[in-house]
Design an enzyme around this catalytic site. Sequence first.
Site, PDB file in Angstrom:
ATOM      1  N   ALA A  83       0.874  -1.190   0.000  1.00 34.64           N
ATOM      2  CA  ALA A  83       0.000   0.000   0.000  1.00 34.64           C
ATOM      3  C   ALA A  83       0.909   1.238   0.000  1.00 34.64           C
ATOM      4  CB  ALA A  83      -0.956  -0.004   1.197  1.00 34.64           C
ATOM      5  N   HIS A  94       3.016   4.618  -0.507  1.00 35.64           N
ATOM      6  CA  HIS A  94       2.685   6.038  -0.624  1.00 35.64           C
ATOM      7  C   HIS A  94       3.992   6.803  -0.826  1.00 35.64           C
ATOM      8  CE1 HIS A  94       4.093   6.169   3.481  1.00 35.64           C
ATOM      9  NE2 HIS A  94       3.179   5.264   3.829  1.00 35.64           N
ATOM     10  N   HIS A 122       7.028   5.888   1.295  1.00 38.11           N
ATOM     11  CA  HIS A 122       7.807   4.724   0.840  1.00 38.11           C
ATOM     12  C   HIS A 122       8.673   5.097  -0.365  1.00 38.11           C
ATOM     13  CE1 HIS A 122       4.272   2.410   2.613  1.00 38.11           C
ATOM     14  NE2 HIS A 122       5.311   1.938   3.274  1.00 38.11           N
ATOM     15  N   ASP A 136       7.658   5.846  12.129  1.00 38.57           N
ATOM     16  CA  ASP A 136       7.715   4.747  13.095  1.00 38.57           C
ATOM     17  C   ASP A 136       9.040   4.848  13.838  1.00 38.57           C
ATOM     18  OD1 ASP A 136       5.221   3.241  12.328  1.00 38.57           O
ATOM     19  OD2 ASP A 136       6.231   3.322  10.401  1.00 38.57           O
ATOM     20  N   SER A 152       0.889   7.448   5.741  1.00 44.18           N
ATOM     21  CA  SER A 152       0.822   6.098   6.286  1.00 44.18           C
ATOM     22  C   SER A 152      -0.114   5.294   5.389  1.00 44.18           C
ATOM     23  CB  SER A 152       0.242   6.156   7.709  1.00 44.18           C
ATOM     24  OG  SER A 152      -0.199   4.883   8.106  1.00 44.18           O
TER      25      SER A 152
HETATM   26  O1  PAF Z   1       7.254  -0.276   8.860  1.00 47.38           O
HETATM   27  C1  PAF Z   1       6.726  -1.250   8.276  1.00 47.38           C
HETATM   28  O2  PAF Z   1       6.087  -1.135   7.229  1.00 47.38           O
HETATM   29  C2  PAF Z   1       6.881  -2.633   8.871  1.00 47.38           C
HETATM   30  O3  PAF Z   1       6.826  -2.586  10.255  1.00 47.38           O
HETATM   31  C3  PAF Z   1       8.130  -3.377   8.378  1.00 47.38           C
HETATM   32  C4  PAF Z   1       9.397  -2.679   8.836  1.00 47.38           C
HETATM   33  C5  PAF Z   1       8.116  -3.461   6.860  1.00 47.38           C
HETATM   34  C6  PAF Z   1       8.151  -4.794   8.943  1.00 47.38           C
HETATM   35  O4  PAF Z   1       7.031  -5.512   8.542  1.00 47.38           O
END
Ligand code: PAF
Length: 277
Positions: A30, A32, A35, A150, A185
Amino acid sequence: MPLFQTLAELQQARKAQTGQLCGLVPTMGALHQGHLALIKQALKENQCVWVSIFINPTQFNKQSDLSSYPSNLAEDIKAIHLVDPSICIFAPAITEMYPQEVISASFLFNGLDCVMEGADRPGHFQGVITIVSKLLEAVKPDNAYFGEKDFQQLQIIKNWSKKAGIATKIYGCPIVRESHGLAMSSRNKLLSSEARKEAGFIYKALIACKNTENKTSLNANIKKIFAEHPTFKLHYCVCLEEETLTELEEFQTATSPRLFIAATVEGVRLIDNIALK
Ligand code: PAF
């Protein structure tokens, strides 16, 4: 675009990349702009880049959160292709990553998991490190990239990888925000357009706290702001030293104080943070 679904395929492809500097961006899909910023950073610093797309069941402490987690592999592949068609995607099935039981391994985090997300979501970070360790072991990247939204996850990964002697360098990248301030997110997709728009107040609240002279009343300020948005439930608002995630003795003498917030609206958990110095 190179798409791999099994560890055997991945390892064969990695052999062909011997000698190339490799960057990994682990994701749960998913995708965005947040990423894509990580992926672009990885492209700048490496000769080959891998993006993993895997919704990791062991890091969800609620079945409803797991089953509602957004997913669209075809869209993700398209988005990555537009950035750079040479990027390798690893999108395994659950049985590939958890061939026996779908359970977490057990890790010690020096108390970094005793606050915030770790306290509210039991087992969450055990699940995160279980999958991150499997991905790092499989890809063996030189560098791996994680978002600062995060932040607690990032510190736990850094701390764990150092203790475990993992050779991969772990990088945190700045939070990418929607135009009105909401931290990007994958879960934002689950919000109604009204809630998504209103949620921009969370970042404005963080900025207001950063600009407040008197840092002793941050909690009261945040509570007051949340009272104006009654559909948002505040879970925590804490100011911690960012390295150790411990309480500040005193704001003036703190090295790197950071303010962290978690709230829920329409059943969707939103987290955000800001450096205060
Ligand atoms: O941040 C995330 O998307 C997840 O916690 C990760 C680091 C890909 C682990 O599944």
